[in-house]
Design a protein around this motif. Structure first.
Motif, PDB file in Angstrom:
ATOM      1  N   MET A 118      -4.869  -8.136  -9.938  1.00 23.08           N
ATOM      2  CA  MET A 118      -3.829  -8.645  -9.020  1.00 23.08           C
ATOM      3  C   MET A 118      -4.358  -8.715  -7.595  1.00 23.08           C
ATOM      4  O   MET A 118      -3.662  -8.344  -6.642  1.00 23.08           O
ATOM      5  CB  MET A 118      -2.578  -7.758  -9.085  1.00 23.08           C
ATOM      6  CG  MET A 118      -2.052  -7.552 -10.488  1.00 23.08           C
ATOM      7  SD  MET A 118      -0.604  -6.469 -10.501  1.00 23.08           S
ATOM      8  CE  MET A 118      -0.527  -6.013 -12.235  1.00 23.08           C
ATOM      9  N   HIS A 119      -5.563  -9.189  -7.452  1.00 25.68           N
ATOM     10  CA  HIS A 119      -6.249  -9.130  -6.153  1.00 25.68           C
ATOM     11  C   HIS A 119      -5.907 -10.335  -5.281  1.00 25.68           C
ATOM     12  O   HIS A 119      -5.905 -11.474  -5.734  1.00 25.68           O
ATOM     13  CB  HIS A 119      -7.764  -9.079  -6.374  1.00 25.68           C
ATOM     14  CG  HIS A 119      -8.548  -8.899  -5.120  1.00 25.68           C
ATOM     15  ND1 HIS A 119      -9.420  -9.847  -4.640  1.00 25.68           N
ATOM     16  CD2 HIS A 119      -8.585  -7.863  -4.237  1.00 25.68           C
ATOM     17  CE1 HIS A 119      -9.963  -9.406  -3.514  1.00 25.68           C
ATOM     18  NE2 HIS A 119      -9.471  -8.212  -3.251  1.00 25.68           N
ATOM     19  N   ASN A 120      -5.603 -10.052  -4.027  1.00 20.20           N
ATOM     20  CA  ASN A 120      -5.380 -11.085  -3.022  1.00 20.20           C
ATOM     21  C   ASN A 120      -6.314 -10.796  -1.852  1.00 20.20           C
ATOM     22  O   ASN A 120      -6.045  -9.934  -1.019  1.00 20.20           O
ATOM     23  CB  ASN A 120      -3.916 -11.089  -2.571  1.00 20.20           C
ATOM     24  CG  ASN A 120      -3.614 -12.228  -1.602  1.00 20.20           C
ATOM     25  OD1 ASN A 120      -4.519 -12.856  -1.052  1.00 20.20           O
ATOM     26  ND2 ASN A 120      -2.335 -12.513  -1.404  1.00 20.20           N
ATOM     27  N   GLY A 121      -7.430 -11.506  -1.810  1.00 20.17           N
ATOM     28  CA  GLY A 121      -8.463 -11.255  -0.808  1.00 20.17           C
ATOM     29  C   GLY A 121      -8.049 -11.568   0.613  1.00 20.17           C
ATOM     30  O   GLY A 121      -8.752 -11.193   1.560  1.00 20.17           O
ATOM     31  N   GLN A 148      -5.152  -1.735  -8.938  1.00 19.49           N
ATOM     32  CA  GLN A 148      -4.867  -2.625  -7.819  1.00 19.49           C
ATOM     33  C   GLN A 148      -5.498  -2.080  -6.545  1.00 19.49           C
ATOM     34  O   GLN A 148      -5.843  -0.904  -6.448  1.00 19.49           O
ATOM     35  CB  GLN A 148      -3.353  -2.746  -7.623  1.00 19.49           C
ATOM     36  CG  GLN A 148      -2.638  -3.481  -8.730  1.00 19.49           C
ATOM     37  CD  GLN A 148      -1.134  -3.475  -8.510  1.00 19.49           C
ATOM     38  OE1 GLN A 148      -0.413  -2.656  -9.052  1.00 19.49           O
ATOM     39  NE2 GLN A 148      -0.665  -4.402  -7.692  1.00 19.49           N
ATOM     40  N   CYS A 149      -5.626  -2.959  -5.560  1.00 19.32           N
ATOM     41  CA  CYS A 149      -6.170  -2.550  -4.260  1.00 19.32           C
ATOM     42  C   CYS A 149      -5.051  -2.011  -3.380  1.00 19.32           C
ATOM     43  O   CYS A 149      -4.599  -2.661  -2.425  1.00 19.32           O
ATOM     44  CB  CYS A 149      -6.874  -3.724  -3.584  1.00 19.32           C
ATOM     45  SG  CYS A 149      -8.555  -3.948  -4.153  1.00 19.32           S
ATOM     46  N   GLY A 185       1.900  -0.548 -14.210  1.00 20.76           N
ATOM     47  CA  GLY A 185       1.988  -1.795 -13.463  1.00 20.76           C
ATOM     48  C   GLY A 185       0.714  -2.242 -12.797  1.00 20.76           C
ATOM     49  O   GLY A 185       0.747  -2.959 -11.792  1.00 20.76           O
ATOM     50  N   VAL A 186      -0.437  -1.826 -13.346  1.00 23.06           N
ATOM     51  CA  VAL A 186      -1.719  -2.181 -12.719  1.00 23.06           C
ATOM     52  C   VAL A 186      -2.447  -3.282 -13.482  1.00 23.06           C
ATOM     53  O   VAL A 186      -3.593  -3.605 -13.163  1.00 23.06           O
ATOM     54  CB  VAL A 186      -2.637  -0.946 -12.591  1.00 23.06           C
ATOM     55  CG1 VAL A 186      -1.991   0.103 -11.700  1.00 23.06           C
ATOM     56  CG2 VAL A 186      -2.974  -0.360 -13.959  1.00 23.06           C
ATOM     57  N   GLN A 228      -9.606  -3.512   2.666  1.00 22.80           N
ATOM     58  CA  GLN A 228      -9.918  -2.139   3.075  1.00 22.80           C
ATOM     59  C   GLN A 228     -10.054  -1.213   1.865  1.00 22.80           C
ATOM     60  O   GLN A 228     -10.991  -0.401   1.786  1.00 22.80           O
ATOM     61  CB  GLN A 228      -8.820  -1.625   4.012  1.00 22.80           C
ATOM     62  CG  GLN A 228      -8.798  -2.304   5.374  1.00 22.80           C
ATOM     63  CD  GLN A 228      -7.522  -1.981   6.149  1.00 22.80           C
ATOM     64  OE1 GLN A 228      -6.726  -1.148   5.746  1.00 22.80           O
ATOM     65  NE2 GLN A 228      -7.339  -2.672   7.282  1.00 22.80           N
ATOM     66  N   VAL A 229      -9.121  -1.338   0.921  1.00 22.65           N
ATOM     67  CA  VAL A 229      -9.168  -0.484  -0.262  1.00 22.65           C
ATOM     68  C   VAL A 229     -10.383  -0.825  -1.120  1.00 22.65           C
ATOM     69  O   VAL A 229     -11.065   0.070  -1.636  1.00 22.65           O
ATOM     70  CB  VAL A 229      -7.866  -0.609  -1.082  1.00 22.65           C
ATOM     71  CG1 VAL A 229      -7.980   0.174  -2.394  1.00 22.65           C
ATOM     72  CG2 VAL A 229      -6.680  -0.113  -0.269  1.00 22.65           C
ATOM     73  N   LEU A 230     -10.680  -2.118  -1.253  1.00 16.85           N
ATOM     74  CA  LEU A 230     -11.844  -2.523  -2.029  1.00 16.85           C
ATOM     75  C   LEU A 230     -13.127  -1.965  -1.417  1.00 16.85           C
ATOM     76  O   LEU A 230     -14.023  -1.495  -2.130  1.00 16.85           O
ATOM     77  CB  LEU A 230     -11.913  -4.046  -2.129  1.00 16.85           C
ATOM     78  CG  LEU A 230     -13.040  -4.627  -2.992  1.00 16.85           C
ATOM     79  CD1 LEU A 230     -12.986  -4.055  -4.408  1.00 16.85           C
ATOM     80  CD2 LEU A 230     -12.963  -6.148  -3.024  1.00 16.85           C
TER      81      LEU A 230
END
Length: 259
Positions: free
Chosen positions: A188-191, A152-153, A16-17, A198-200
């Motif tokens: 699936m990034h939502n900035g 994903q992040c 699911g990534v 934080q994960v990025l």
């Protein structure tokens, strides 16, 4: 001059990534740049196959036949309706390959053997791996010059990345000393989410040299395109998702063949 084809595995043991979505769309965007691309669908779910508009019920020769019976490219490769893009399809039968390969000689080199039969027909071979670190993924990594890791992040994704890096290191030590990480792709990034930022930041801390400079946004057209059996650059050429994948494709070409 880099020997053709340049082989890239798309791998992440976490499902699911956006792995298959990324494999299809990057392959199609690279093909649109003028390179001949062959996709190997090594996921028993067969989503790459259906995502390229191939009816799985009508295919007679699949990755299972390639891995178990040494089937030839002439019988296994299907040309898609998309420019410069072909595929070796997969069906649920491939799930049995992990078991069937257990006692076989050179079991980790079956994809290598198939790719050698291709000669220089293709510029790139891109392999969509299953969401696991079993024999199918080991086969793909053994045959590949590089691996692209979509993720994903999320914090669990960080743990999975560490595990995958260990697996890549083991394959490099035992089977394929030339294997490298071509890139880590954030999907699936939502900035706007603090967690994503934080994960990025944490990923950049350890793998800044491996990250693609573009992240793939959450985009409705990226979710819709597989249902129509089309890569994003055919389904919606002007979407944000397409522009992002086109940029990643250009970066990938520069990182691999240096053009």
């Amino acid at each position: 001059m880099i020997k053709k084809p340049y082989v890239i595995a798309f791998a992440n043991q976490k499902g699911g990534v956006g792995k298959t979505t990324s494999a299809i769309n990057i392959a199609s965007c690279v093909a649109e740049l003028g390179y001949k691309v062959l996709m190997l669908d090594c996921d028993p779910q067969g989503n790459t196959t259906s995502g390229l508009g191939i009816n799985k019920k009508k295919v007679s020769c699949t990755m299972y036949d390639v891995l178990i019976d040494g089937e030839s490219p002439e019988n296994a490769v299907i040309e898609t309706k998309f420019k410069n893009l072909s595929v070796v399809p997969s069906t649920i039968n491939l799930a049995g390959a992990e078991f069937d390969l257990i006692d076989e000689e050179r079991r980790e080199r079956r994809i290598c053997d198939f790719i050698e039969k291709l000669g220089d027909t293709y510029d790139f071979v891109m392999i969509d791996c299953p969401p696991s670190l079993g024999m199918l993924t080991v086969n793909a990594l053994t045959a590949s010059a590089g691996v692209v890791i979509p993720m994903q992040c999320e914090y669990f994704a960080l743990e999975g990345l560490s595990q995958l890096m260990i697996s890549v290191k083991k394959v490099k030590e035992h089977y394929n000393p030339d294997l490298t990480v071509t890139g880590i792709l954030i999907t699936m990034h939502n900035g706007r989410l603090n967690l994503a930022s934080q994960v990025l930041a944490e990923i950049k801390r350890y793998y800044s040299d491996k990250l693609f400079s573009v992240t793939i946004p959450r985009n409705v057209t990226l979710s819709e395109a597989p249902g129509f059996g089309e890569p994003i650059n055919y389904y919606d050429k002007y979407s944000k998702g397409c522009k992002a994948y086109e940029s990643v494709a250009e970066q990938l070409v520069r990182r691999t063949v240096g053009v």
